[in-house]
Design a protein around this motif. Structure first.
Motif, PDB file in Angstrom:
ATOM      1  N   THR A   1       0.839  -1.188   0.000  1.00 40.10           N
ATOM      2  CA  THR A   1       0.000   0.000   0.000  1.00 40.10           C
ATOM      3  C   THR A   1       0.878   1.244   0.000  1.00 40.10           C
ATOM      4  N   GLY A   2       0.432   2.235  -0.745  1.00 42.24           N
ATOM      5  CA  GLY A   2       1.182   3.487  -0.822  1.00 42.24           C
ATOM      6  C   GLY A   2       0.294   4.664  -0.500  1.00 42.24           C
ATOM      7  N   VAL A   3       0.693   5.482   0.480  1.00 41.01           N
ATOM      8  CA  VAL A   3      -0.044   6.678   0.866  1.00 41.01           C
ATOM      9  C   VAL A   3       0.963   7.799   1.093  1.00 41.01           C
ATOM     10  N   LEU A   4       0.713   8.946   0.477  1.00 45.93           N
ATOM     11  CA  LEU A   4       1.571  10.126   0.655  1.00 45.93           C
ATOM     12  C   LEU A   4       3.038   9.805   0.371  1.00 45.93           C
ATOM     13  N   GLY A   5       3.256   8.980  -0.639  1.00 47.70           N
ATOM     14  CA  GLY A   5       4.612   8.673  -1.058  1.00 47.70           C
ATOM     15  C   GLY A   5       5.313   7.611  -0.247  1.00 47.70           C
ATOM     16  N   GLU A   6       4.665   7.093   0.793  1.00 49.23           N
ATOM     17  CA  GLU A   6       5.266   6.042   1.618  1.00 49.23           C
ATOM     18  C   GLU A   6       4.615   4.706   1.302  1.00 49.23           C
ATOM     19  N   THR A   7       5.456   3.667   1.203  1.00 52.94           N
ATOM     20  CA  THR A   7       4.962   2.329   0.848  1.00 52.94           C
ATOM     21  C   THR A   7       5.119   1.373   2.029  1.00 52.94           C
ATOM     22  N   GLU A   8       4.078   0.600   2.272  1.00 56.73           N
ATOM     23  CA  GLU A   8       4.106  -0.423   3.318  1.00 56.73           C
ATOM     24  C   GLU A   8       3.798  -1.775   2.689  1.00 56.73           C
ATOM     25  N   GLU A   9       4.546  -2.790   3.078  1.00 59.37           N
ATOM     26  CA  GLU A   9       4.359  -4.135   2.532  1.00 59.37           C
ATOM     27  C   GLU A   9       4.061  -5.114   3.655  1.00 59.37           C
ATOM     28  N   ILE A  10       3.012  -5.909   3.482  1.00 58.33           N
ATOM     29  CA  ILE A  10       2.636  -6.914   4.476  1.00 58.33           C
ATOM     30  C   ILE A  10       2.457  -8.262   3.780  1.00 58.33           C
ATOM     31  N   ILE A  11       3.108  -9.281   4.317  1.00 59.72           N
ATOM     32  CA  ILE A  11       2.948 -10.649   3.828  1.00 59.72           C
ATOM     33  C   ILE A  11       2.083 -11.395   4.836  1.00 59.72           C
ATOM     34  N   GLU A  12       1.059 -12.059   4.336  1.00 55.29           N
ATOM     35  CA  GLU A  12       0.105 -12.732   5.220  1.00 55.29           C
ATOM     36  C   GLU A  12      -0.097 -14.182   4.785  1.00 55.29           C
ATOM     37  N   GLU A  13      -0.140 -15.071   5.750  1.00 55.31           N
ATOM     38  CA  GLU A  13      -0.471 -16.481   5.509  1.00 55.31           C
ATOM     39  C   GLU A  13      -1.778 -16.794   6.219  1.00 55.31           C
ATOM     40  N   MET A  14      -2.628 -17.576   5.582  1.00 54.69           N
ATOM     41  CA  MET A  14      -3.898 -17.920   6.207  1.00 54.69           C
ATOM     42  C   MET A  14      -4.325 -19.336   5.825  1.00 54.69           C
TER      43      MET A  14
ATOM     44  N   SER B   1       3.651 -10.839   8.395  1.00 56.38           N
ATOM     45  CA  SER B   1       5.080 -10.588   8.517  1.00 56.38           C
ATOM     46  C   SER B   1       5.384  -9.680   9.696  1.00 56.38           C
ATOM     47  N   GLU B   2       4.356  -9.007  10.230  1.00 56.84           N
ATOM     48  CA  GLU B   2       4.551  -8.129  11.383  1.00 56.84           C
ATOM     49  C   GLU B   2       4.435  -8.876  12.702  1.00 56.84           C
ATOM     50  N   ASP B   3       3.875 -10.086  12.665  1.00 59.84           N
ATOM     51  CA  ASP B   3       3.674 -10.878  13.876  1.00 59.84           C
ATOM     52  C   ASP B   3       3.866 -12.348  13.516  1.00 59.84           C
ATOM     53  N   ASP B   4       4.830 -12.991  14.121  1.00 61.29           N
ATOM     54  CA  ASP B   4       5.179 -14.360  13.743  1.00 61.29           C
ATOM     55  C   ASP B   4       4.314 -15.413  14.430  1.00 61.29           C
ATOM     56  N   GLU B   5       3.339 -14.995  15.223  1.00 65.29           N
ATOM     57  CA  GLU B   5       2.462 -15.952  15.911  1.00 65.29           C
ATOM     58  C   GLU B   5       1.150 -16.112  15.155  1.00 65.29           C
ATOM     59  N   TRP B   6       0.626 -17.327  15.190  1.00 64.57           N
ATOM     60  CA  TRP B   6      -0.638 -17.609  14.528  1.00 64.57           C
ATOM     61  C   TRP B   6      -1.799 -17.111  15.381  1.00 64.57           C
ATOM     62  N   TYR B   7      -2.718 -16.379  14.736  1.00 64.95           N
ATOM     63  CA  TYR B   7      -3.970 -15.994  15.387  1.00 64.95           C
ATOM     64  C   TYR B   7      -5.032 -16.978  14.909  1.00 64.95           C
ATOM     65  N   VAL B   8      -5.672 -17.682  15.842  1.00 64.78           N
ATOM     66  CA  VAL B   8      -6.617 -18.743  15.488  1.00 64.78           C
ATOM     67  C   VAL B   8      -8.017 -18.376  15.965  1.00 64.78           C
ATOM     68  N   ASP B   9      -8.999 -18.543  15.071  1.00 60.29           N
ATOM     69  CA  ASP B   9     -10.394 -18.249  15.404  1.00 60.29           C
ATOM     70  C   ASP B   9     -11.268 -19.384  14.888  1.00 60.29           C
ATOM     71  N   THR B  10     -12.353 -19.676  15.611  1.00 55.48           N
ATOM     72  CA  THR B  10     -13.262 -20.754  15.228  1.00 55.48           C
ATOM     73  C   THR B  10     -14.671 -20.208  15.050  1.00 55.48           C
ATOM     74  N   GLU B  11     -15.327 -20.601  13.958  1.00 63.40           N
ATOM     75  CA  GLU B  11     -16.688 -20.163  13.683  1.00 63.40           C
ATOM     76  C   GLU B  11     -17.606 -21.363  13.538  1.00 63.40           C
TER      77      GLU B  11
ATOM     78  N   VAL C   1     -12.125 -23.386  11.264  1.00 63.22           N
ATOM     79  CA  VAL C   1     -11.008 -22.760  11.968  1.00 63.22           C
ATOM     80  C   VAL C   1     -10.222 -21.903  10.985  1.00 63.22           C
ATOM     81  N   THR C   2      -9.979 -20.649  11.371  1.00 59.62           N
ATOM     82  CA  THR C   2      -9.157 -19.752  10.564  1.00 59.62           C
ATOM     83  C   THR C   2      -7.887 -19.433  11.338  1.00 59.62           C
ATOM     84  N   ALA C   3      -6.743 -19.712  10.737  1.00 65.39           N
ATOM     85  CA  ALA C   3      -5.451 -19.426  11.353  1.00 65.39           C
ATOM     86  C   ALA C   3      -4.705 -18.443  10.466  1.00 65.39           C
ATOM     87  N   MET C   4      -4.208 -17.350  11.057  1.00 63.68           N
ATOM     88  CA  MET C   4      -3.592 -16.308  10.253  1.00 63.68           C
ATOM     89  C   MET C   4      -2.389 -15.715  10.975  1.00 63.68           C
ATOM     90  N   LYS C   5      -1.355 -15.388  10.202  1.00 63.74           N
ATOM     91  CA  LYS C   5      -0.234 -14.623  10.738  1.00 63.74           C
ATOM     92  C   LYS C   5       0.326 -13.741   9.641  1.00 63.74           C
TER      93      LYS C   5
END
Length: 280
Positions: free
Chosen positions: A119-132, A149-159, A143-147
């Motif tokens: 994403t780019g806003v006001l000339g600054e770019t941010e990059e995020i890598i996500e696994e799910m 590149s900013e957080d190396d721990e898995w966040y797990v949710d159940t629906e 069960v949804t498990a997601m992490k």
């Protein structure tokens, strides 16, 4: 993830960026850049493609649309594909952009997606890598498990599946689509272009997308005659409708908005779930 969910998610993301851009405006008044943007739903034939008579290509249309319908229903069950999404917008001199590349594979109740979003806003770019991982268990819960590149721990949710069943997926009127489809050919590929309304996609019933009854999506399905499979699905949005919706957030001009699913294939390989994701 179904096509309706992909489109809704992309539009919701555009709203978030619109609000961010409006909040980031300078206090001084600036003239609005009301340059007319070409509607990306107006699909222009690429050089090298040739128009195909629908009567001559009747069987191809039937096969390609049947495979497209199957993909829209089964893409979270036994398919693999890549997705490319691009969005660019401007609000009183502030430019915002988003580019996302992802790969997704599904098999036997497990869906794995890896995405890279810039994403780019006001000339600054941010990059995020996500696994799910989205895992449907034998008892029906999801069960949804997601992490990221900013957080190396898995966040797990159940629906509960009952909650998920309340989200209806659209049933495209394939017969109506056949009447309006445009078909072209280049090499072994047939390009089927059709307009699908927000109502047919089920978007106008989403609370986030109220007022989109006139919204249209141009869908281009690529059918490879040699492989006897669809290999790409591209969606180009009606920019006039999007900009009308974005007007609620101020002087916002969406200049580009497109999504493409590429390298579509049936998948027959099990997906390994990392041991650190606890399912019980």
């Amino acid at each position: 993830m179904k096509i309706k969910k992909l489109v809704a998610l992309a539009l919701a993301g555009t709203m978030v960026f619109s609000m961010a851009a409006c909040e980031g405006k300078k206090d001084d008044e600036k003239g609005s850049a009301n340059s007319k943007v070409k509607n990306t739903a107006d699909v222009v034939a690429d050089e090298g493609k040739k128009q195909v008579n629908k009567e001559e290509a009747g069987e191809v249309i039937d096969i390609a649309l049947a495979k497209f319908e199957e993909f829209t229903k089964e893409q979270d069950k036994n398919y693999s594909y890549g997705m490319e999404m691009t969005m660019k917008m401007e609000s009183e001199g502030i430019e915002v952009s988003m580019e996302m590349d992802s790969t997704s594979s599904s098999y036997d109740g497990v869906v794995y997606t890896m995405s890279n979003t810039k994403t780019g806003v006001l000339g600054e770019t941010e990059e995020i890598i996500e696994e799910m991982y989205t895992i449907t268990k034998e008892n029906g819960t999801v069960v949804t498990a997601m992490k990221t590149s900013e957080d190396d721990e898995w966040y797990v949710d159940t629906e509960d599946t009952v909650e998920l069943e309340n989200v209806e997926e659209p049933n495209f009127d394939i017969d109506a689509i056949k009447d309006a489809v445009k078909i072209e050919k280049k090499g072994d590929n047939y390009y089927l272009t059709m307009e699908i309304s927000a109502a047919d996609m089920g978007l106008d019933e989403d609370e986030l997308m109220l007022g989109l009854s006139e919204f249209d999506v141009a869908v281009i399905v690529v059918y490879n005659e040699k492989q006897d499979e669809i290999t790409e699905v591209e969606m180009k949005m009606d920019l006039d409708a999007i900009n009308e919706m974005m007007a609620a957030f101020g002087d916002v001009n969406v200049e580009e908005f497109s999504m493409k699913m590429v390298d579509i294939k049936k998948n027959d390989k099990p997906i390994e779930i990392p041991a650190e994701i606890e399912l019980d």
